[in-house]
Write a protein that holds these residues in place. Sequence first.
Motif, PDB file in Angstrom:
ATOM      1  N   LEU A  41      -6.825  -4.296  -3.893  1.00 30.67           N
ATOM      2  CA  LEU A  41      -6.731  -2.934  -3.367  1.00 30.67           C
ATOM      3  C   LEU A  41      -6.814  -1.998  -4.559  1.00 30.67           C
ATOM      4  O   LEU A  41      -5.881  -1.933  -5.366  1.00 30.67           O
ATOM      5  CB  LEU A  41      -5.406  -2.736  -2.616  1.00 30.67           C
ATOM      6  CG  LEU A  41      -5.135  -1.322  -2.088  1.00 30.67           C
ATOM      7  CD1 LEU A  41      -6.178  -0.897  -1.055  1.00 30.67           C
ATOM      8  CD2 LEU A  41      -3.745  -1.238  -1.465  1.00 30.67           C
ATOM      9  N   LYS A  88       4.649  10.782  -2.987  1.00 30.48           N
ATOM     10  CA  LYS A  88       3.646  11.307  -2.061  1.00 30.48           C
ATOM     11  C   LYS A  88       4.301  11.909  -0.817  1.00 30.48           C
ATOM     12  O   LYS A  88       3.914  12.954  -0.338  1.00 30.48           O
ATOM     13  CB  LYS A  88       2.700  10.173  -1.607  1.00 30.48           C
ATOM     14  CG  LYS A  88       1.689   9.756  -2.667  1.00 30.48           C
ATOM     15  CD  LYS A  88       0.876   8.575  -2.211  1.00 30.48           C
ATOM     16  CE  LYS A  88      -0.251   8.978  -1.279  1.00 30.48           C
ATOM     17  NZ  LYS A  88      -1.170   7.835  -1.007  1.00 30.48           N
ATOM     18  N   ASN A 123       5.947  -0.391  -4.547  1.00 29.84           N
ATOM     19  CA  ASN A 123       5.365   0.893  -4.961  1.00 29.84           C
ATOM     20  C   ASN A 123       6.139   2.059  -4.370  1.00 29.84           C
ATOM     21  O   ASN A 123       5.583   3.141  -4.136  1.00 29.84           O
ATOM     22  CB  ASN A 123       3.889   0.947  -4.553  1.00 29.84           C
ATOM     23  CG  ASN A 123       3.040   0.036  -5.421  1.00 29.84           C
ATOM     24  OD1 ASN A 123       3.074   0.125  -6.646  1.00 29.84           O
ATOM     25  ND2 ASN A 123       2.308  -0.875  -4.814  1.00 29.84           N
ATOM     26  N   ASN A 143      -5.371   4.475  -2.219  1.00 32.16           N
ATOM     27  CA  ASN A 143      -4.100   5.134  -1.857  1.00 32.16           C
ATOM     28  C   ASN A 143      -3.141   5.246  -3.043  1.00 32.16           C
ATOM     29  O   ASN A 143      -1.921   5.185  -2.858  1.00 32.16           O
ATOM     30  CB  ASN A 143      -3.414   4.370  -0.719  1.00 32.16           C
ATOM     31  CG  ASN A 143      -4.002   4.690   0.635  1.00 32.16           C
ATOM     32  OD1 ASN A 143      -4.299   5.837   0.945  1.00 32.16           O
ATOM     33  ND2 ASN A 143      -4.217   3.666   1.435  1.00 32.16           N
ATOM     34  N   SER A 144      -3.677   5.352  -4.248  1.00 35.20           N
ATOM     35  CA  SER A 144      -2.869   5.595  -5.466  1.00 35.20           C
ATOM     36  C   SER A 144      -2.114   4.382  -5.990  1.00 35.20           C
ATOM     37  O   SER A 144      -1.334   4.515  -6.930  1.00 35.20           O
ATOM     38  CB  SER A 144      -1.843   6.725  -5.273  1.00 35.20           C
ATOM     39  OG  SER A 144      -2.420   7.807  -4.638  1.00 35.20           O
ATOM     40  N   VAL A 145      -2.277   3.218  -5.389  1.00 42.93           N
ATOM     41  CA  VAL A 145      -1.631   2.026  -5.943  1.00 42.93           C
ATOM     42  C   VAL A 145      -2.646   0.885  -6.056  1.00 42.93           C
ATOM     43  O   VAL A 145      -3.561   0.777  -5.233  1.00 42.93           O
ATOM     44  CB  VAL A 145      -0.419   1.547  -5.094  1.00 42.93           C
ATOM     45  CG1 VAL A 145       0.711   2.556  -5.132  1.00 42.93           C
ATOM     46  CG2 VAL A 145      -0.818   1.256  -3.655  1.00 42.93           C
ATOM     47  N   GLU A 146      -2.485   0.089  -7.090  1.00 41.09           N
ATOM     48  CA  GLU A 146      -3.384  -1.052  -7.287  1.00 41.09           C
ATOM     49  C   GLU A 146      -2.619  -2.334  -6.950  1.00 41.09           C
ATOM     50  O   GLU A 146      -1.502  -2.539  -7.432  1.00 41.09           O
ATOM     51  CB  GLU A 146      -3.847  -1.090  -8.746  1.00 41.09           C
ATOM     52  CG  GLU A 146      -4.886  -2.155  -9.017  1.00 41.09           C
ATOM     53  CD  GLU A 146      -5.326  -2.169 -10.477  1.00 41.09           C
ATOM     54  OE1 GLU A 146      -4.445  -2.104 -11.361  1.00 41.09           O
ATOM     55  OE2 GLU A 146      -6.535  -2.232 -10.733  1.00 41.09           O
ATOM     56  N   ASP A 202       0.833  -1.192   0.000  1.00 39.52           N
ATOM     57  CA  ASP A 202       0.000   0.000   0.000  1.00 39.52           C
ATOM     58  C   ASP A 202       0.880   1.259   0.000  1.00 39.52           C
ATOM     59  O   ASP A 202       2.090   1.177   0.276  1.00 39.52           O
ATOM     60  CB  ASP A 202      -0.896  -0.042   1.244  1.00 39.52           C
ATOM     61  CG  ASP A 202      -2.120   0.847   1.107  1.00 39.52           C
ATOM     62  OD1 ASP A 202      -2.213   1.577   0.112  1.00 39.52           O
ATOM     63  OD2 ASP A 202      -2.983   0.794   2.008  1.00 39.52           O
ATOM     64  N   ALA A 203       0.274   2.390  -0.300  1.00 44.48           N
ATOM     65  CA  ALA A 203       1.017   3.657  -0.267  1.00 44.48           C
ATOM     66  C   ALA A 203       0.329   4.611   0.705  1.00 44.48           C
ATOM     67  O   ALA A 203       0.180   5.790   0.443  1.00 44.48           O
ATOM     68  CB  ALA A 203       1.096   4.257  -1.672  1.00 44.48           C
TER      69      ALA A 203
END
Lengths: 261, 200
Positions: B72, A134, A127, B77-80, A29-30
């Motif tokens: 996801l 960000k 990622n 949150n900008s990522v898949e 996740d980011a």
Amino acid sequence: MKTQNTLLILTLWVLLASCDKLTRFSPYDANTSHNNVNSLNISEIESQLLSNDSITFIALSDTHTDYSDLRAAVTTINEMEGISFVMVCGDITDWGLYNEFDDYYHLISRLNIPFVTLIGNHDYLSNGKTIYNKMFGPTNFYFDIGNYRMVVFDNVVWENGNQAPDFDWFQETLAVPEGMISIACYHIHPWDPQLENGYADKIKEIIENNSVILSLFGHGHDYREEEINNRRYLMVPDITMRNMAKITLANKAATVKILNF
Amino acid sequence: MRTYYIEFVIILVLISGNIFASGNKDKKLFNKIVKPDYINLQYAGNLGLGSVGVGYISENKKHNIGLSYGYLPESVNSVEVHTLSAKGAFNFKKYKLSEKTFVNAYAGTNLLFSITENTYLKFPSYYPSDYYFANAVHLAPFLGLKVGSRKNRSKFSYIELGTLDYYLFNRLKYNRTKFIDCINLCMGLSIPLNKNTFPE
């Protein structure tokens, strides 16, 4: 029982929703809560007044997840006087995971002076680039302090999809007005195999065509200082060596001192 | 990478052996595979925003394995991230809250395989060999509680407290005080496909 079950599910849902820290969707996740960290710190650096056209900063590199060493470095720097900012030359994570970025931020933000972080090859994994963008901002950037320009150049190749670095940006940004000089900061050192196919030569050529008094980089996990065609190159030791570079810019020259902590 | 494959095979062999060995006839085994004992829906817990999966319960109802797909979306949150998970768990304690309600405590692990940016089982050929370990697979151990009604055997809920191999390793290595940084909570709903395979 139906009511009990519904209440239980609702309670768990509220518990999860309220415990943001405990709700993790994916290790990739980011979900970072810190934004534009570099630009906020650069604003602080730029607001500092230079005395006698002189500035001193500390360079660290390859902190990865060696948190006890990073903690010791932060403590040491906070006890030093006359340091304007800290430049971290990349590889602040092992796998580019947001937990690692958060852990790094949690420790480095204990510095009582501004810090600037550039991206390393490990930070690109997973990622990581999205998280870096960000959290810290763009991977190519620069800032001016008096007559000195700090040019932070993203020269990661393999982890960036085997793409060439943005040499045009590097060339344009190093072309400073007369009277200014530059310090180039990037992560991959010029002797690394990922810059073998002409990229290292291109970097050196651009540096030699401009008034760059010092190049700073990490990645090699060692200390190395060389002068090539009248240009200085400094590999900043990795944090586990418990060394940091203290760099003073004065009279359009750079003085480097390796400090043990 | 080789280590992860070995772990994956060992877990599957141990768990599937326990579950499928009881059905010693080929037909029974085939039926067991094509007819899962339950389906489940889950929120969070390293598998994505949400996940769906199927599961199998052993005849003694002490063990279960499952396969899930989690997603996801980029909008969060900008990522898949797409995640496939093989899950193995065993029940180690039963609680009887009331005549109607059961609670089972269990432990196990997910083996996660995720597809997202710069995440590989085998890195592209332009990298030197063994430059990085595979970063697309992780073990995610957990402790869980499942809660349901003995009367209405159509579904049961569960909550799991989990972690990730890498986070756990880092916390043990660096002795960070905030253990909360490496754990996560998830919740889910399981729907048994026949009442004989209800966990109670």
